[in-house]
Design a protein around this motif. Sequence first.
Motif, PDB file in Angstrom:
ATOM      1  N   LYS A  32     -32.734-125.989 -24.699  1.00 13.66           N
ATOM      2  CA  LYS A  32     -34.006-126.474 -25.229  1.00 13.66           C
ATOM      3  C   LYS A  32     -34.690-127.411 -24.239  1.00 13.66           C
ATOM      4  O   LYS A  32     -34.014-128.126 -23.496  1.00 13.66           O
ATOM      5  CB  LYS A  32     -33.799-127.204 -26.563  1.00 13.66           C
ATOM      6  CG  LYS A  32     -33.314-126.320 -27.699  1.00 13.66           C
ATOM      7  CD  LYS A  32     -33.219-127.113 -28.993  1.00 13.66           C
ATOM      8  CE  LYS A  32     -32.809-126.217 -30.153  1.00 13.66           C
ATOM      9  NZ  LYS A  32     -32.756-126.959 -31.447  1.00 13.66           N
ATOM     10  N   LYS A  91     -39.622-121.942 -33.387  1.00 13.44           N
ATOM     11  CA  LYS A  91     -39.316-120.964 -32.343  1.00 13.44           C
ATOM     12  C   LYS A  91     -40.598-120.660 -31.586  1.00 13.44           C
ATOM     13  O   LYS A  91     -41.578-120.202 -32.178  1.00 13.44           O
ATOM     14  CB  LYS A  91     -38.728-119.689 -32.955  1.00 13.44           C
ATOM     15  CG  LYS A  91     -37.375-119.919 -33.635  1.00 13.44           C
ATOM     16  CD  LYS A  91     -36.806-118.622 -34.203  1.00 13.44           C
ATOM     17  CE  LYS A  91     -35.451-118.854 -34.857  1.00 13.44           C
ATOM     18  NZ  LYS A  91     -34.869-117.603 -35.427  1.00 13.44           N
ATOM     19  N   TYR A  92     -40.564-120.907 -30.296  1.00 18.13           N
ATOM     20  CA  TYR A  92     -41.760-120.775 -29.478  1.00 18.13           C
ATOM     21  C   TYR A  92     -41.523-119.744 -28.376  1.00 18.13           C
ATOM     22  O   TYR A  92     -40.375-119.486 -27.981  1.00 18.13           O
ATOM     23  CB  TYR A  92     -42.155-122.141 -28.920  1.00 18.13           C
ATOM     24  CG  TYR A  92     -42.373-123.160 -30.021  1.00 18.13           C
ATOM     25  CD1 TYR A  92     -43.579-123.234 -30.691  1.00 18.13           C
ATOM     26  CD2 TYR A  92     -41.339-124.003 -30.440  1.00 18.13           C
ATOM     27  CE1 TYR A  92     -43.779-124.133 -31.727  1.00 18.13           C
ATOM     28  CE2 TYR A  92     -41.522-124.904 -31.470  1.00 18.13           C
ATOM     29  CZ  TYR A  92     -42.742-124.970 -32.121  1.00 18.13           C
ATOM     30  OH  TYR A  92     -42.935-125.854 -33.162  1.00 18.13           O
ATOM     31  N   THR A  93     -42.628-119.185 -27.877  1.00 18.59           N
ATOM     32  CA  THR A  93     -42.530-118.022 -27.004  1.00 18.59           C
ATOM     33  C   THR A  93     -43.301-118.240 -25.716  1.00 18.59           C
ATOM     34  O   THR A  93     -44.397-118.828 -25.723  1.00 18.59           O
ATOM     35  CB  THR A  93     -43.087-116.771 -27.724  1.00 18.59           C
ATOM     36  OG1 THR A  93     -42.408-116.615 -28.978  1.00 18.59           O
ATOM     37  CG2 THR A  93     -42.877-115.524 -26.885  1.00 18.59           C
TER      38      THR A  93
END
Length: 299
Positions: A258, A171-173
Motif C-alpha cells: 500500500k 480499492k483504487y486503480t
Amino acid sequence: MGDEVDGHEVDRSRAGLLARRLAALTGALALASAGVAHAGDDPDVGAGKCQVIKFCVNVGVGDEAGGSGGQAGGSQGGSDSGGSKMDCKYTKVDPKPPAEWPGWKGADPKKNDLYFYGCTDGGQNNPDGFVVVPAGQPPVPQVDPRELAQRAVDSMTLLGPDIASPRAAGKYTVGVPMWMWVNQSPTTYGPNTASATAGGITVTATAKVSKIVWTMGDGASVTCNGPGTPYTSSDGMAQSPTCGHVYSKTSAGAQNGKFPVTATSTWTINWQGGGQAGQLTEVRQSNVQVAVGEVQVVR
C-alpha cells in the motif's frame, strides 16, 4: 520598590524623548506627566520625582484563557510570537497632571494614580503608554498581546485532517482519477475560536485550515486550497475539480502493498486584541494506507 530619578512635567508626545535621554544617563526609564513643554524646547528636569517599578511579565500566571483545552494531533508549526518575555517598567507620575488631561480618560485624579509604562521584548516590540490605577495600588503589568494570542491557540483542539477519501478500505486503480476530500469540523478544519485574558487585555484568535498538502506515496505531492470535492457516481471517470490525483503505477512494490498517503494541513490563525492584530500558523498531519491495483480484464 525601585530607583528614584528626577522627574518633570512634559506632554505625552515628549515622553519617549525624555525616557531615552534619562535612560542613557541613569539606566532607568523615566516618565512624564502632562505639561507645557513646547516643540522647540528641551525639558527642564527638576519638578517632582518619579518612582521606577520593574516587572517581568510572563503570561500564564494569574490569567484566564478560553477554549476547549489541550493540544492534539500532529506537529506544531511556527508563530510570530517568538516566545520572548515582555519586560516592562512603570514610572509613577508625580505631580499628577490636571484633571482635564486626556490621559485620565475621565478618571478622578484624587482617587487614582497615573503611571507611564515602557515595555520591550528584546526585539522590535516596544509598547508604551499611560495607565490609570486606583490610588495606592500598583499598576497591573502589561501583557504582550502576541503571547496571549499563542495562549489562545494553545487552548484550542486543532487536529489533523479528517480524511474522507481516499479510504484505507478502498480499492483504487492505476489511471483512474482519485478524488481526495476531508470532513469539516471545528477541530479538524475550522473555524475554531478561542480567547485568552491577562492584565486587563483580551485577545481573540480564530483558526481555519488554509491548505492541505497531500503526499501520495508514489513520489507525487498535491496541494489543495480547500477541503476537496466529494465524489458521486454521476461524476464517472472525471477528475476532481478541486483536489485529485491519478496513479501511474500500482502499490504492489510498496511496503505492505500500500502507498502511505499523508495529508498535512496548515492552520492559519488570525488574532486581535490589546490594540494589535496578527497571524499565526500551526501544522497538523493525518495518514492513510492506500492500495492501488491494475485494471482487471474480464475474459
